[in-house]
Write an enzyme that holds these catalytic residues in place. Structure first.
Site, PDB file in Angstrom:
ATOM      1  N   SER A 275      32.982  17.050  43.591  1.00 14.38           N
ATOM      2  CA  SER A 275      33.025  17.214  42.177  1.00 14.38           C
ATOM      3  C   SER A 275      33.341  15.826  41.437  1.00 14.38           C
ATOM      4  O   SER A 275      34.197  15.057  41.916  1.00 14.38           O
ATOM      5  CB  SER A 275      33.820  18.161  41.781  1.00 14.38           C
ATOM      6  OG  SER A 275      33.935  18.151  40.244  1.00 14.38           O
ATOM      7  N   ARG A 314     -19.385  20.136  37.976  1.00 11.64           N
ATOM      8  CA  ARG A 314     -18.324  19.295  38.024  1.00 11.64           C
ATOM      9  C   ARG A 314     -17.654  19.335  36.744  1.00 11.64           C
ATOM     10  O   ARG A 314     -17.859  19.282  35.689  1.00 11.64           O
ATOM     11  CB  ARG A 314     -18.650  17.823  38.172  1.00 11.64           C
ATOM     12  CG  ARG A 314     -19.598  17.290  39.462  1.00 11.64           C
ATOM     13  CD  ARG A 314     -18.549  16.673  40.425  1.00 11.64           C
ATOM     14  NE  ARG A 314     -17.672  15.683  40.088  1.00 11.64           N
ATOM     15  CZ  ARG A 314     -18.317  14.367  39.882  1.00 11.64           C
ATOM     16  NH1 ARG A 314     -19.377  14.088  39.783  1.00 11.64           N
ATOM     17  NH2 ARG A 314     -17.391  13.431  39.460  1.00 11.64           N
TER      18      ARG A 314
END
Length: 467
Positions: A275, A314
């Site tokens: 930590s 498309r």
């Protein structure tokens, strides 16, 4: 260049297999294969096809420059084809006329995505299978290690750590099977030209498609799939399922490593899991990182599923919307699997703490067993009432349940019998058998139901399992 978050979220082999260079090479591999497919079908002389293929090396192009140029046409294939054509023209002007022949930009992008997925997916599968194998070994080693089973985050009945690890392994193995199926059977070449008709190639279109699929070792689809995106969705689903299996195991590890639980510890060595403020911390950082990666999958999968709805021949934007989510999903899945492999390799199982946590309820977690034992004589309702009253008394008075039951059941059950009934190691049900089904112990078959029966917690088989 390494990004600020790459050390965590791009961990493992998939980052380099899905970066800009990997994408660019996949697109160029499609262009090279297309030129050779045209030669295979007699549309183009072989020498011209090889001139195109020789120019299809990613190190000759600048992905950043292509990305900037893509803004004008809406995709990076357009400037890439321009640069590729110019390079081919330097050595074979005639061949330059045939670069990208018959294809549209989406053909190259979609087929390139298939190649990228297959290459990255192969590395992912290797990691995933190795992870499942490691967890099977862990499960076998702790086949009979009793621990609290937990439902709704509360202690329930006992189980074994072997059964827990077997559950993780089985989920990962099944996810690997699904992913392998997609990679082997659902990745297909895309080649349809402007509107999916290959009109510019005349009668040669289907033959060129077949040759292109053969060159790239991809499936030949029945027809172009420009706006039918099921293949992308299946890939996304398989990757999402993998992240779900990884995340479940990683979350369990994080919970079991909590200070108050302490049943698992990630031992990564000095400096790992520390930590920035608390010197005493030993965070399960690999499991945490796996979980962080896996938790991103649902949103990415949702983006790819949403992009399935496309218009006409498309789409205007939907197929473009797939590029980054697919890339990120591959990377996050790769990172999740790689981090969980690291976590599994670091795990230390604290069997003594597991037993201490089982004993922390003072026998309450085994109250169901006492009820079951009394039911044939007293009836289930009366047995349940008697045991429930004893549990309440034990909780209210702070006394051990065994003592309370011994007094209340005087003449019905003796103290020795009651203590035996409240021993967690004697009430593991079929947990060892289920573990064996995953590890293959005693049957030679992994992932199948072994023809063995549930055990009574001492290793004795009570009855045969019918399969």
């Amino acid at each position: 260049m390494t990004g600020l978050f790459d050390g965590v979220l791009d961990h493992g082999p998939l980052a380099s297999l899905t970066d800009d260079t990997a994408w660019l090479q996949a697109l160029l591999d499609v262009e090279a294969a297309l030129a050779r497919a045209l030669a295979d079908t007699g549309v183009l002389p072989v020498r011209h096809a090889e001139a195109v293929a020789d120019a299809c090396r990613a190190d000759r192009y600048d992905p950043s420059a292509l990305g900037r140029a893509a803004a004008d046409g809406g995709n990076p294939v357009i400037p890439l084809v321009g640069e590729l054509t110019a390079r081919v023209r330097e050595t074979d002007p005639e061949a330059a006329r045939h670069v990208h022949r018959g294809a549209t930009s989406q053909d190259v992008m979609d087929t390139g995505a298939m190649l990228l997925a297959r290459r990255a997916g192969a590395a992912l599968l290797t990691d995933l299978r190795a992870l499942a194998d490691h967890l099977r070994e862990l499960a076998g080693a702790h086949r009979a290690t009793a621990m609290p089973g937990r439902t709704l985050l509360q202690q329930a009945l006992p189980t074994t750590f072997g059964a827990v690890a077997a559950g993780w392994a089985n989920g990962l193995a099944e996810a690997a099977d699904q992913l392998q199926h997609v990679l082997e059977h659902r990745l297909a070449v895309q080649f349809g030209g402007a509107v999916g008709t290959l009109a510019s190639l005349g009668a040669d279109g289907p033959a060129v498609t077949a040759a292109l699929a053969a060159r790239l070792d991809l499936a030949e689809p029945v027809l172009p799939w420009h706006t039918e995106r099921g293949r992308i969705a299946e890939l996304a689903g398989a990757l999402g399922r993998t992240c779900g299996a990884v995340g479940t195991a990683a979350q369990d590890i994080v919970l079991l490593a909590q200070t108050e639980v302490g049943e698992l510890v990630e031992e990564g060595g000095p400096g790992v899991g520390g930590s920035s403020t608390l010197p005493h911390k030993r965070n399960p950082v690999a499991a945490v990182s796996a979980l962080a990666s896996a938790r991103q999958a649902p949103g990415l999968v949702a983006n790819l599923f949403a992009a399935q709805i496309q218009e006409h021949q498309r789409a205007a934007g939907s197929w473009h919307a797939e590029w980054l989510p697919l890339t990120d999903l591959l990377r996050r899945t790769g990172a999740a699997v790689a981090w969980l492999r690291t976590s599994a390799a670091r795990l230390r199982v604290d069997a003594a703490r597991m037993r201490a946590n089982l004993d922390a309820t003072g026998g309450l977690a085994l109250s169901e067993r006492v009820t079951t034992d009394l039911a044939p004589e007293l009836g289930r309702a009366e047995a349940h009432r008697l045991v429930a009253d004893a549990c309440r008394e034990a909780v209210d008075s702070g006394r051990e349940l065994a003592g309370v039951l011994t007094r209340r059941l005087d003449g019905v059950r003796g103290g020795e019998r009651i203590r035996a009934l409240l021993d967690p190691s004697g009430y593991l049900g079929s947990a060892p058998v289920f573990t064996d089904r995953v590890t293959g112990a005693g049957s030679g078959r992994t992932g199948e139901a072994a023809d063995t029966g549930p055990e009574d917690g001492t290793g004795r088989t009570d009855r045969a399992h019918g399969g």
